[in-house]
Write a protein that holds these residues in place. Structure first.
Motif, PDB file in Angstrom:
ATOM      1  N   ASN A 156       0.803  -1.225   0.000  1.00 25.12           N
ATOM      2  CA  ASN A 156       0.000   0.000   0.000  1.00 25.12           C
ATOM      3  C   ASN A 156       0.838   1.278   0.000  1.00 25.12           C
ATOM      4  O   ASN A 156       0.290   2.372   0.112  1.00 25.12           O
ATOM      5  N   ALA A 157       2.149   1.130  -0.126  1.00 29.31           N
ATOM      6  CA  ALA A 157       2.995   2.336  -0.154  1.00 29.31           C
ATOM      7  C   ALA A 157       3.654   2.451  -1.519  1.00 29.31           C
ATOM      8  O   ALA A 157       3.895   1.445  -2.189  1.00 29.31           O
ATOM      9  N   ASP A 158       3.924   3.653  -1.931  1.00 27.29           N
ATOM     10  CA  ASP A 158       4.571   3.860  -3.223  1.00 27.29           C
ATOM     11  C   ASP A 158       6.085   3.684  -3.143  1.00 27.29           C
ATOM     12  O   ASP A 158       6.756   3.537  -4.155  1.00 27.29           O
ATOM     13  N   ALA A 159       6.602   3.725  -1.931  1.00 24.88           N
ATOM     14  CA  ALA A 159       8.057   3.674  -1.765  1.00 24.88           C
ATOM     15  C   ALA A 159       8.620   2.357  -2.298  1.00 24.88           C
ATOM     16  O   ALA A 159       7.950   1.327  -2.277  1.00 24.88           O
ATOM     17  N   ALA A 160       9.869   2.427  -2.776  1.00 25.52           N
ATOM     18  CA  ALA A 160      10.536   1.219  -3.250  1.00 25.52           C
ATOM     19  C   ALA A 160      10.755   0.284  -2.062  1.00 25.52           C
ATOM     20  O   ALA A 160      11.002   0.752  -0.948  1.00 25.52           O
ATOM     21  N   PRO A 161      10.668  -1.027  -2.290  1.00 24.16           N
ATOM     22  CA  PRO A 161      10.871  -1.956  -1.176  1.00 24.16           C
ATOM     23  C   PRO A 161      12.277  -1.826  -0.582  1.00 24.16           C
ATOM     24  O   PRO A 161      13.231  -1.480  -1.290  1.00 24.16           O
ATOM     25  N   GLN A 162      12.359  -2.116   0.706  1.00 29.43           N
ATOM     26  CA  GLN A 162      13.667  -2.172   1.360  1.00 29.43           C
ATOM     27  C   GLN A 162      14.316  -3.493   0.950  1.00 29.43           C
ATOM     28  O   GLN A 162      13.678  -4.545   0.992  1.00 29.43           O
ATOM     29  N   VAL A 163      15.593  -3.431   0.549  1.00 29.43           N
ATOM     30  CA  VAL A 163      16.256  -4.650   0.083  1.00 29.43           C
ATOM     31  C   VAL A 163      17.260  -5.127   1.117  1.00 29.43           C
ATOM     32  O   VAL A 163      18.126  -4.369   1.556  1.00 29.43           O
ATOM     33  N   MET A 164      17.125  -6.371   1.532  1.00 28.71           N
ATOM     34  CA  MET A 164      18.110  -7.007   2.406  1.00 28.71           C
ATOM     35  C   MET A 164      19.018  -7.792   1.461  1.00 28.71           C
ATOM     36  O   MET A 164      18.583  -8.781   0.863  1.00 28.71           O
ATOM     37  N   GLU A 165      20.262  -7.342   1.327  1.00 31.87           N
ATOM     38  CA  GLU A 165      21.124  -7.943   0.310  1.00 31.87           C
ATOM     39  C   GLU A 165      21.976  -9.069   0.855  1.00 31.87           C
ATOM     40  O   GLU A 165      22.511  -8.963   1.960  1.00 31.87           O
ATOM     41  N   HIS A 220      20.057 -18.303   5.192  1.00 28.16           N
ATOM     42  CA  HIS A 220      20.581 -16.985   5.507  1.00 28.16           C
ATOM     43  C   HIS A 220      19.535 -16.235   6.322  1.00 28.16           C
ATOM     44  O   HIS A 220      18.345 -16.317   6.035  1.00 28.16           O
ATOM     45  N   GLY A 221      20.008 -15.544   7.335  1.00 32.40           N
ATOM     46  CA  GLY A 221      19.059 -14.814   8.178  1.00 32.40           C
ATOM     47  C   GLY A 221      19.449 -13.359   8.318  1.00 32.40           C
ATOM     48  O   GLY A 221      20.614 -12.984   8.137  1.00 32.40           O
ATOM     49  N   TRP A 222      18.457 -12.519   8.581  1.00 28.42           N
ATOM     50  CA  TRP A 222      18.701 -11.118   8.898  1.00 28.42           C
ATOM     51  C   TRP A 222      17.948 -10.785  10.185  1.00 28.42           C
ATOM     52  O   TRP A 222      16.807 -11.229  10.378  1.00 28.42           O
ATOM     53  N   ARG A 223      18.586  -9.998  11.040  1.00 31.51           N
ATOM     54  CA  ARG A 223      17.844  -9.434  12.149  1.00 31.51           C
ATOM     55  C   ARG A 223      17.223  -8.164  11.587  1.00 31.51           C
ATOM     56  O   ARG A 223      17.938  -7.265  11.124  1.00 31.51           O
ATOM     57  N   LEU A 224      15.888  -8.115  11.579  1.00 33.69           N
ATOM     58  CA  LEU A 224      15.231  -7.026  10.845  1.00 33.69           C
ATOM     59  C   LEU A 224      15.470  -5.670  11.506  1.00 33.69           C
ATOM     60  O   LEU A 224      15.475  -4.644  10.841  1.00 33.69           O
ATOM     61  N   GLY A 225      15.697  -5.670  12.829  1.00 34.58           N
ATOM     62  CA  GLY A 225      15.931  -4.400  13.508  1.00 34.58           C
ATOM     63  C   GLY A 225      17.132  -3.643  12.967  1.00 34.58           C
ATOM     64  O   GLY A 225      17.055  -2.432  12.714  1.00 34.58           O
ATOM     65  N   ASP A 226      18.241  -4.345  12.751  1.00 30.10           N
ATOM     66  CA  ASP A 226      19.455  -3.656  12.310  1.00 30.10           C
ATOM     67  C   ASP A 226      20.066  -4.257  11.053  1.00 30.10           C
ATOM     68  O   ASP A 226      21.148  -3.836  10.626  1.00 30.10           O
ATOM     69  N   GLY A 227      19.377  -5.237  10.440  1.00 34.37           N
ATOM     70  CA  GLY A 227      19.868  -5.796   9.177  1.00 34.37           C
ATOM     71  C   GLY A 227      21.071  -6.704   9.320  1.00 34.37           C
ATOM     72  O   GLY A 227      21.707  -7.065   8.322  1.00 34.37           O
ATOM     73  N   ARG A 228      21.429  -7.050  10.560  1.00 34.41           N
ATOM     74  CA  ARG A 228      22.592  -7.897  10.750  1.00 34.41           C
ATOM     75  C   ARG A 228      22.389  -9.263  10.080  1.00 34.41           C
ATOM     76  O   ARG A 228      21.315  -9.852  10.158  1.00 34.41           O
ATOM     77  N   ASN A 229      23.458  -9.759   9.426  1.00 34.86           N
ATOM     78  CA  ASN A 229      23.375 -11.023   8.691  1.00 34.86           C
ATOM     79  C   ASN A 229      23.721 -12.209   9.570  1.00 34.86           C
ATOM     80  O   ASN A 229      24.558 -12.090  10.469  1.00 34.86           O
ATOM     81  N   MET A 230      23.129 -13.345   9.295  1.00 36.01           N
ATOM     82  CA  MET A 230      23.556 -14.584   9.942  1.00 36.01           C
ATOM     83  C   MET A 230      23.524 -15.717   8.929  1.00 36.01           C
ATOM     84  O   MET A 230      22.627 -15.813   8.113  1.00 36.01           O
ATOM     85  N   ARG A 231      24.568 -16.538   8.989  1.00 36.48           N
ATOM     86  CA  ARG A 231      24.684 -17.680   8.080  1.00 36.48           C
ATOM     87  C   ARG A 231      24.411 -18.948   8.866  1.00 36.48           C
ATOM     88  O   ARG A 231      24.958 -19.129   9.944  1.00 36.48           O
ATOM     89  N   MET A 232      23.584 -19.803   8.324  1.00 35.89           N
ATOM     90  CA  MET A 232      23.347 -21.101   8.954  1.00 35.89           C
ATOM     91  C   MET A 232      23.695 -22.155   7.920  1.00 35.89           C
ATOM     92  O   MET A 232      22.941 -22.371   6.967  1.00 35.89           O
ATOM     93  N   THR A 233      24.868 -22.763   8.090  1.00 35.57           N
ATOM     94  CA  THR A 233      25.413 -23.621   7.030  1.00 35.57           C
ATOM     95  C   THR A 233      25.633 -25.044   7.544  1.00 35.57           C
ATOM     96  O   THR A 233      25.350 -25.346   8.695  1.00 35.57           O
ATOM     97  N   GLY A 234      26.147 -25.872   6.672  1.00 35.91           N
ATOM     98  CA  GLY A 234      26.495 -27.238   7.038  1.00 35.91           C
ATOM     99  C   GLY A 234      25.497 -28.273   6.551  1.00 35.91           C
ATOM    100  O   GLY A 234      25.623 -29.445   6.867  1.00 35.91           O
ATOM    101  N   TYR A 235      24.518 -27.837   5.778  1.00 30.41           N
ATOM    102  CA  TYR A 235      23.529 -28.794   5.276  1.00 30.41           C
ATOM    103  C   TYR A 235      24.090 -29.555   4.076  1.00 30.41           C
ATOM    104  O   TYR A 235      24.688 -28.952   3.193  1.00 30.41           O
ATOM    105  N   PRO A 236      23.844 -30.861   4.019  1.00 32.60           N
ATOM    106  CA  PRO A 236      24.272 -31.603   2.832  1.00 32.60           C
ATOM    107  C   PRO A 236      23.349 -31.383   1.633  1.00 32.60           C
ATOM    108  O   PRO A 236      23.730 -31.617   0.494  1.00 32.60           O
ATOM    109  N   GLY A 237      22.122 -30.935   1.880  1.00 30.30           N
ATOM    110  CA  GLY A 237      21.188 -30.688   0.776  1.00 30.30           C
ATOM    111  C   GLY A 237      20.466 -29.375   1.012  1.00 30.30           C
ATOM    112  O   GLY A 237      20.700 -28.687   2.010  1.00 30.30           O
ATOM    113  N   LYS A 238      19.591 -29.024   0.070  1.00 34.46           N
ATOM    114  CA  LYS A 238      18.841 -27.781   0.224  1.00 34.46           C
ATOM    115  C   LYS A 238      17.785 -27.923   1.320  1.00 34.46           C
ATOM    116  O   LYS A 238      17.171 -28.983   1.454  1.00 34.46           O
TER     117      LYS A 238
END
Lengths: 339, 327
Positions: free
Chosen positions: B154-163, B190-208
């Motif tokens: 409902n807003a015209d603003a461009a979406p915020q992008v978490m890169e 991959h995770g982001w803390r939405l408050g400050d955009g901090r990144n987190m990686r959760m790895t080690g999976y053998p499959g998707k």
């Protein structure tokens, strides 16, 4: 799932106007009794109603593995995942790429994505080339050169529009880049479907020999007779493409696996961006089986194949098709792997 | 395993086709099938008569499905269907729903439809493969290449992008709205803390990882893609950063589906060989729901009813079952 249960995927490439859609329509309209799922970039050009036609966006992205040439087609992963929910509704998949597409990301998708690999197998890259314009495109369009270099099957189309001399020249130019693909001369893409589909070009079990194709007797090529310029391939002019070449190396006897494996891995890692395709049948010391491998850029796939037969000469052959390859260095490196 | 088995409480259901999703509409078990039908109780609802169902989301008592026929369809508990969107044959790649609103994507096209039926459209930079509503406000997270866009329809603003570089597949937002998590092509989350955009990686999976589920208290995220159910802690303000995940249901088979119980810290885990287990997070106690049956396909759908009294599951080879927990 065994390899033969996997859905075969044929990749159709070719520069703009070469006749890809003609070939596709020909495949789909023949009474072969097979059902195809066709992945296309533009709807509307295919005149067949009862096939499953899926639109694609050719979204190429780099894998996050630090390898710049490791690009894959994300849309293809998604589409194949979706198509597999309709398993049993079709027998094979045909992917038509745009005229400017690099075939590598399509092929690499089948090496990289575990889920795609579990359900589908890359059958062959088929390139349609325009006999009249290919020579010019090889000069000015890197995409056209990539498509020729990458091909397992080349359909040299519209041969009725060129003179025998022009045809001989374009054929020689193709061979200068890729002497290993099967080449069919055609008018309106009239080749037998069996020459296009079910080639199993990426099947390690099917890599039987590695010889330039023009040494083979091309008895499938009925156009030779129609157009009265058969057998000219014995007298092919030799061209050298400044940029794209194939390098082959051969060695009598065995290789030392402790030298060969590190060498082939390092070579494809270091020169992966330049190497489009590679293939080899090698004899590893003390191994009763032939070891076969093939690759696309940095992706390598290899396994022991059948036993060396009694009386069969144990020898090792490798072939690389790529851009600005250092022929001497590759040969030296290979020969240094001798057991 | 006899005393730790619930297999005698499982009723087998007729699916007959690859089960794409499972849900309860009112009290009726519903299976969304690859042939475009929804098996609702013992009826077949032709939700997508010309196509296959590719994705599904539950909203209250409505099951929303997207198909390769380009249609978005809502199915009610009485079996009535309503076509909500039509992308003219373009595949519906993702669907998400919340409190009467829904969002779907077809390639780069992302649409959001609010409870009043007003549809807004946004074009993602590349195909949007995963969608999730944020719990507060009317906002959609759309996963695509190189990140996630947070879009206010409902807003015209461009979406915020978490890169974050790479191909993001599914998207999910923690129930408290603090964390956004995607599954990725490279067998990682991959995770982001939405408050400050901090990144987190959760790895080690053998499959998707293609199935995730939040615990009822929002403190845990259960994930598929390994030979154990990997459960990441999200209670603390840093989420799983610097913490090891819990693992349960360790078996030599790939986990394909996970579903947390709606009231207890118990997660239902489905495997590639067709086995289903209930695992209790506290002590990793396990109860068998369905035994291994490799010929009957991998578990492709798992869902609890609202109270957690029943668990519905289906396989990609058309088998399904309904567990009713003994009272």
């Amino acid at each position: 799932m065994s390899e033969s249960d996997k859905t075969p995927v044929t990749v159709l490439t070719g520069y703009l106007g070469a006749g890809k859609t003609t070939l596709l329509n020909r495949i789909l309209s023949e009474p072969h009794g097979k059902r195809y799922a066709v992945i296309v970039n533009e709807f509307g050009e295919i005149g067949i109603d009862n096939e499953l036609v899926v639109g694609a966006d050719e979204e190429v992205f780099e894998m996050n593995n630090g390898c710049i040439c490791c690009t894959v087609r994300g849309d293809l992963i998604r589409i194949i995942e979706g198509l597999m929910k309709r398993k049993g509704k079709f027998d094979a998949i045909i992917v038509e790429t745009t005229g400017l597409a690099d075939p590598a990301p399509v092929a690499q998708t089948f090496f990289v994505d575990e889920d795609v690999r579990a359900r589908a197998r890359l059958d062959a890259v088929v390139t349609v080339a325009d006999a009249k314009w290919l020579a010019a495109r090889l000069r000015d369009a890197p995409e056209a050169k990539n498509q020729i270099a990458f091909a397992d099957v080349i359909i040299l189309n519209k041969v009725d529009l060129v003179t025998p001399a022009e045809l001989a020249e374009v054929e020689a130019r193709i061979r200068a880049i890729n002497p290993y693909a099967r080449l069919h001369k055609a008018t309106k893409c009239d080749v037998a479907i069996s020459e296009v589909l079910e080639r199993r070009a990426f099947d390690l079990d099917r890599i039987l020999d590695i010889e330039p194709e023009f040494l083979h007797v091309d008895d499938h090529d009925h156009h030779d007779h129609d157009h009265g310029h058969g057998h000219h391939h014995h007298g092919l002019k030799h061209f050298h493409d400044e940029e794209m070449q194939s390098v082959s190396a051969r060695l009598d006897g065995d290789l030392d696996p402790n030298k060969f494996m590190p060498w082939i891995n390092a070579l494809t890692q270091e020169q992966g961006p330049k190497i489009l395709r590679c293939k080899g049948i090698v004899s590893l010391k003390d191994d009763p089986k032939r070891f076969v491998f093939q690759g696309v850029h940095m992706m390598l796939d290899g396994e022991p194949q059948r036993d060396w037969k009694a009386g069969e000469k144990r020898e090792s052959k490798v072939v690389f098709i790529g851009r600005d390859l250092d022929e001497d260095e590759i040969r030296r490196g290979f020969l240094a792997c001798a057991a | 395993m006899a005393e730790n088995s619930l297999t005698q409480h499982v009723a087998s259901l007729e699916a007959g086709e690859h089960v794409i999703a499972a849900a309860f509409l009112s009290d009726e078990p519903a299976l969304a099938l690859a042939n475009g039908a929804i098996r609702l109780g013992d009826r077949n609802v032709a939700a997508h008569p010309q196509g296959a169902i590719l994705c599904a989301a539950l909203d209250g008592d409505r099951l929303l499905t997207g198909g390769d026929d380009g249609r978005v369809v809502a199915t009610s508990p009485d079996g009535a269907t309503q076509m909500i969107g039509d992308e003219k044959g373009k595949w519906i790649d993702a669907i998400a729903a919340r409190e009467g609103a829904l969002a779907w994507s077809a390639g780069k096209i992302v649409r959001a439809r609010d409870a009043k039926g007003i549809v807004k459209t946004w074009t993602a930079p590349t195909s949007a493969r995963g969608l999730a509503f944020l719990p507060k406000g009317y906002r959609v997270a759309a996963a695509h290449y190189n990140g996630v866009s947070l879009w206010f329809p409902n807003a015209d603003a461009a979406p915020q992008v978490m890169e974050w570089k790479g191909s993001h597949l599914d998207a999910t937002v923690s129930p408290d709205g603090r964390f956004l998590v995607t599954s990725m092509q490279e067998n990682a989350l991959h995770g982001w803390r939405l408050g400050d955009g901090r990144n987190m990686r959760m790895t080690g999976y053998p499959g998707k990882t293609r199935s995730v589920s939040w615990s009822h208290d929002g403190h845990w995220l259960a994930t598929s893609g390994a030979e154990a159910c990997v459960v990441w802690p999200f209670k603390e303000k840093d989420g799983p950063m610097g913490k090891a995940p819990r693992e349960c249901g360790v078996r030599p088979h790939r986990i394909t589906q996970v579903a947390f119980h709606p009231r207890a810290l118990v997660v239902a885990v489905g495997y590639a060989d067709g086995l289903v287990l209930l695992c209790r997070l506290g002590d990793a106690a396990e109860i068998l729901v369905r035994d291994s049956a490799p010929d009957e396909g991998a578990i492709s759908a798992l869902a609890w009813d609202k109270t957690g009294a029943r668990l519905l599951f289906g396989t990609d080879a058309g088998r399904a079952g309904l567990l009713t927990l003994p009272a």
